[in-house]
Scaffold this motif. Structure first.
Motif, PDB file in Angstrom:
ATOM      1  N   GLY A 172       0.806  -1.211  -0.128  1.00 19.25           N
ATOM      2  CA  GLY A 172       0.081  -0.149   0.036  1.00 19.25           C
ATOM      3  C   GLY A 172       0.722   1.372   0.119  1.00 19.25           C
ATOM      4  O   GLY A 172       2.061   1.046  -0.223  1.00 19.25           O
ATOM      5  N   LYS A 173      -0.189   2.161   0.079  1.00 20.40           N
ATOM      6  CA  LYS A 173       0.729   3.571   0.031  1.00 20.40           C
ATOM      7  C   LYS A 173       1.463   3.922  -1.201  1.00 20.40           C
ATOM      8  O   LYS A 173       2.671   4.422  -1.136  1.00 20.40           O
ATOM      9  CB  LYS A 173       1.334   4.037   1.332  1.00 20.40           C
ATOM     10  CG  LYS A 173       0.439   3.917   2.812  1.00 20.40           C
ATOM     11  CD  LYS A 173       1.235   4.438   3.601  1.00 20.40           C
ATOM     12  CE  LYS A 173       0.067   4.414   4.910  1.00 20.40           C
ATOM     13  NZ  LYS A 173       0.807   5.078   5.912  1.00 20.40           N
ATOM     14  N   PHE A 174       0.913   3.099  -2.308  1.00 17.08           N
ATOM     15  CA  PHE A 174       1.647   3.308  -3.629  1.00 17.08           C
ATOM     16  C   PHE A 174       0.790   3.097  -4.748  1.00 17.08           C
ATOM     17  O   PHE A 174      -0.450   2.561  -4.558  1.00 17.08           O
ATOM     18  CB  PHE A 174       2.561   2.159  -3.705  1.00 17.08           C
ATOM     19  CG  PHE A 174       3.365   1.935  -4.763  1.00 17.08           C
ATOM     20  CD1 PHE A 174       4.614   3.063  -4.791  1.00 17.08           C
ATOM     21  CD2 PHE A 174       3.485   1.108  -5.785  1.00 17.08           C
ATOM     22  CE1 PHE A 174       5.508   2.815  -5.837  1.00 17.08           C
ATOM     23  CE2 PHE A 174       4.061   1.100  -6.777  1.00 17.08           C
ATOM     24  CZ  PHE A 174       5.140   2.102  -6.874  1.00 17.08           C
ATOM     25  N   GLY A 175       0.854   3.690  -5.839  1.00 14.79           N
ATOM     26  CA  GLY A 175       0.189   3.665  -6.946  1.00 14.79           C
ATOM     27  C   GLY A 175       0.620   3.606  -8.430  1.00 14.79           C
ATOM     28  O   GLY A 175       1.827   4.006  -8.276  1.00 14.79           O
ATOM     29  N   GLN A 181      -3.598   4.861  -7.002  1.00  9.84           N
ATOM     30  CA  GLN A 181      -3.899   3.637  -5.737  1.00  9.84           C
ATOM     31  C   GLN A 181      -4.766   2.745  -6.071  1.00  9.84           C
ATOM     32  O   GLN A 181      -4.928   1.549  -6.128  1.00  9.84           O
ATOM     33  CB  GLN A 181      -3.918   4.181  -4.537  1.00  9.84           C
ATOM     34  CG  GLN A 181      -2.582   5.171  -4.230  1.00  9.84           C
ATOM     35  CD  GLN A 181      -2.843   5.796  -2.791  1.00  9.84           C
ATOM     36  OE1 GLN A 181      -2.736   4.847  -1.630  1.00  9.84           O
ATOM     37  NE2 GLN A 181      -3.188   7.197  -2.652  1.00  9.84           N
ATOM     38  N   LEU A 182      -5.915   3.337  -6.433  1.00 15.85           N
ATOM     39  CA  LEU A 182      -7.145   2.621  -6.814  1.00 15.85           C
ATOM     40  C   LEU A 182      -6.980   1.702  -8.248  1.00 15.85           C
ATOM     41  O   LEU A 182      -7.300   0.660  -8.236  1.00 15.85           O
ATOM     42  CB  LEU A 182      -8.509   3.286  -7.051  1.00 15.85           C
ATOM     43  CG  LEU A 182      -8.816   4.042  -5.511  1.00 15.85           C
ATOM     44  CD1 LEU A 182     -10.147   5.144  -5.910  1.00 15.85           C
ATOM     45  CD2 LEU A 182      -8.878   3.051  -4.583  1.00 15.85           C
ATOM     46  N   GLU A 183      -6.461   2.404  -9.228  1.00 16.68           N
ATOM     47  CA  GLU A 183      -5.964   1.587 -10.403  1.00 16.68           C
ATOM     48  C   GLU A 183      -5.180   0.582 -10.237  1.00 16.68           C
ATOM     49  O   GLU A 183      -5.303  -0.544 -10.795  1.00 16.68           O
ATOM     50  CB  GLU A 183      -5.285   2.544 -11.426  1.00 16.68           C
ATOM     51  CG  GLU A 183      -4.985   1.945 -12.653  1.00 16.68           C
ATOM     52  CD  GLU A 183      -4.488   2.674 -13.852  1.00 16.68           C
ATOM     53  OE1 GLU A 183      -4.071   2.426 -14.844  1.00 16.68           O
ATOM     54  OE2 GLU A 183      -4.144   4.012 -13.456  1.00 16.68           O
ATOM     55  N   LEU A 184      -4.208   0.812  -9.292  1.00 13.35           N
ATOM     56  CA  LEU A 184      -3.223  -0.538  -8.827  1.00 13.35           C
ATOM     57  C   LEU A 184      -4.261  -1.547  -8.176  1.00 13.35           C
ATOM     58  O   LEU A 184      -3.954  -2.480  -8.457  1.00 13.35           O
ATOM     59  CB  LEU A 184      -2.279  -0.247  -8.068  1.00 13.35           C
ATOM     60  CG  LEU A 184      -1.407  -1.010  -7.535  1.00 13.35           C
ATOM     61  CD1 LEU A 184      -0.288  -1.808  -8.391  1.00 13.35           C
ATOM     62  CD2 LEU A 184      -0.318  -0.540  -6.505  1.00 13.35           C
TER      63      LEU A 184
END
Length: 113
Positions: free
Chosen positions: A23-26, A70-73
């Protein structure tokens, strides 16, 4: 940078990966990060190859990785068992109960028969 390096590592493990918390990544980054750090194709490909259960933590006001990326990931993960955990605030705002939730997720997944 754990997810930046962890995603390709998780993908490389293939079927040996039992679960992951990332997380905290995108897939998009703000102007605060050098463009040379972008590896969107590598990251997207890695996410698509992950079939193990995944919990992804997002920060709604992340200053480096906008929420849309982030949501795309999250959408790219091939896992049929994926969980999205979101919090208001920027990257450094991790609450103790978030860390406990990450540990609980891993424990629950590893204890499954």
């Amino acid at each position: 940078m754990g997810a930046r390096y962890g995603l390709p590592a998780c993908a490389a493990l293939g079927a040996r990966l039992r679960c992951a918390v990332l997380g905290k990544f995108g897939l998009t980054q703000s102007e605060l990060l050098p463009r040379s750090l972008a590896a969107n194709d590598l990251i997207a490909d890695a996410a698509e190859s992950i079939r193990a259960p995944v919990l992804q933590h997002v920060q709604w006001q992340h200053e480096l990785f906008p929420l849309a990326g982030q949501l795309e990931l999250f959408d790219r993960f091939s896992s049929t068992e994926k969980v999205l955990r979101g919090r208001l605030g920027p990257h450094p705002q991790t609450r103790p109960d978030d860390e406990m939730a990450w540990r609980d997720y891993i424990t629950a997944q590893l204890n499954r028969t």
